[in-house]
Write a protein that holds these residues in place. Structure first.
Motif, PDB file in Angstrom:
ATOM      1  N   GLN A  55     -11.242 -13.837  -6.381  1.00  0.00           N
ATOM      2  CA  GLN A  55     -10.174 -14.650  -5.801  1.00  0.00           C
ATOM      3  C   GLN A  55      -9.198 -13.785  -5.011  1.00  0.00           C
ATOM      4  N   ARG A  56      -8.833 -12.654  -5.575  1.00  0.00           N
ATOM      5  CA  ARG A  56      -7.896 -11.766  -4.894  1.00  0.00           C
ATOM      6  C   ARG A  56      -8.511 -11.196  -3.623  1.00  0.00           C
ATOM      7  N   PHE A  57      -9.780 -10.849  -3.670  1.00  0.00           N
ATOM      8  CA  PHE A  57     -10.467 -10.336  -2.486  1.00  0.00           C
ATOM      9  C   PHE A  57     -10.421 -11.365  -1.362  1.00  0.00           C
ATOM     10  N   TRP A  58     -10.792 -12.599  -1.665  1.00  0.00           N
ATOM     11  CA  TRP A  58     -10.829 -13.632  -0.627  1.00  0.00           C
ATOM     12  C   TRP A  58      -9.432 -13.988  -0.138  1.00  0.00           C
ATOM     13  N   PHE A  94      -1.289  -5.979   8.336  1.00  0.00           N
ATOM     14  CA  PHE A  94      -1.233  -4.619   7.811  1.00  0.00           C
ATOM     15  C   PHE A  94      -0.448  -4.466   6.514  1.00  0.00           C
ATOM     16  N   PHE A  95       0.649  -5.184   6.346  1.00  0.00           N
ATOM     17  CA  PHE A  95       1.555  -4.890   5.242  1.00  0.00           C
ATOM     18  C   PHE A  95       1.448  -5.849   4.053  1.00  0.00           C
ATOM     19  N   ILE A  96       1.232  -7.119   4.303  1.00  0.00           N
ATOM     20  CA  ILE A  96       1.196  -8.091   3.201  1.00  0.00           C
ATOM     21  C   ILE A  96       0.056  -7.802   2.222  1.00  0.00           C
ATOM     22  N   PRO A  97      -1.168  -7.510   2.666  1.00  0.00           N
ATOM     23  CA  PRO A  97      -2.219  -7.182   1.694  1.00  0.00           C
ATOM     24  C   PRO A  97      -1.894  -5.960   0.839  1.00  0.00           C
ATOM     25  N   VAL A  98      -1.271  -4.952   1.439  1.00  0.00           N
ATOM     26  CA  VAL A  98      -0.904  -3.753   0.687  1.00  0.00           C
ATOM     27  C   VAL A  98       0.140  -4.096  -0.369  1.00  0.00           C
ATOM     28  N   LEU A  99       1.135  -4.891   0.015  1.00  0.00           N
ATOM     29  CA  LEU A  99       2.175  -5.282  -0.940  1.00  0.00           C
ATOM     30  C   LEU A  99       1.609  -6.129  -2.076  1.00  0.00           C
ATOM     31  N   LEU A 100       0.710  -7.034  -1.749  1.00  0.00           N
ATOM     32  CA  LEU A 100       0.072  -7.849  -2.797  1.00  0.00           C
ATOM     33  C   LEU A 100      -0.751  -6.989  -3.746  1.00  0.00           C
ATOM     34  N   ALA A 101      -1.501  -6.052  -3.216  1.00  0.00           N
ATOM     35  CA  ALA A 101      -2.318  -5.180  -4.067  1.00  0.00           C
ATOM     36  C   ALA A 101      -1.438  -4.354  -5.002  1.00  0.00           C
ATOM     37  N   LYS A 142      -1.413  -4.556  -9.114  1.00  0.00           N
ATOM     38  CA  LYS A 142      -1.610  -3.377  -9.951  1.00  0.00           C
ATOM     39  C   LYS A 142      -0.514  -3.241 -10.997  1.00  0.00           C
ATOM     40  N   GLN A 143       0.711  -3.581 -10.617  1.00  0.00           N
ATOM     41  CA  GLN A 143       1.839  -3.459 -11.531  1.00  0.00           C
ATOM     42  C   GLN A 143       1.893  -4.570 -12.563  1.00  0.00           C
ATOM     43  N   HIS A 144       1.490  -5.762 -12.180  1.00  0.00           N
ATOM     44  CA  HIS A 144       1.634  -6.923 -13.050  1.00  0.00           C
ATOM     45  C   HIS A 144       0.307  -7.484 -13.553  1.00  0.00           C
TER      46      HIS A 144
END
Length: 69
Positions: free
Chosen positions: A9-12, A55-62, A66-68
């Motif tokens: 789900q996260r990948f898609w 560029f930035f939203i996928p990095v922030l989501l990842a 990882k943190q939560h």
């Protein structure tokens, strides 16, 4: 939900976000070039917003995932 389902789900979700960003950039470039009947400022906003989306939203989501967990 299994870890594999959550990962899929996260990948898609990341792919949809990147695709929407790419479409926004394309529409922005088309508006700036005059190919669309939109003001150039709309094109600039789409271009910048699409680049951020790509560029930035996928990095922030990842990082958030990882943190939560």
């Amino acid at each position: 939900m299994s870890d594999e389902d959550k990962a899929a789900q996260r990948f898609w979700l990341l792919q949809i976000i990147r695709l929407s960003g790419a479409v926004m950039v394309l529409l922005g470039v088309m508006a700036i070039a005059g190919a669309l009947p939109w003001p150039q400022m709309v094109g600039v906003l789409l271009l910048v917003g699409g680049a951020v989306d790509f560029f930035f939203i996928p990095v922030l989501l990842a990082k958030h995932w990882k943190q939560h967990g």
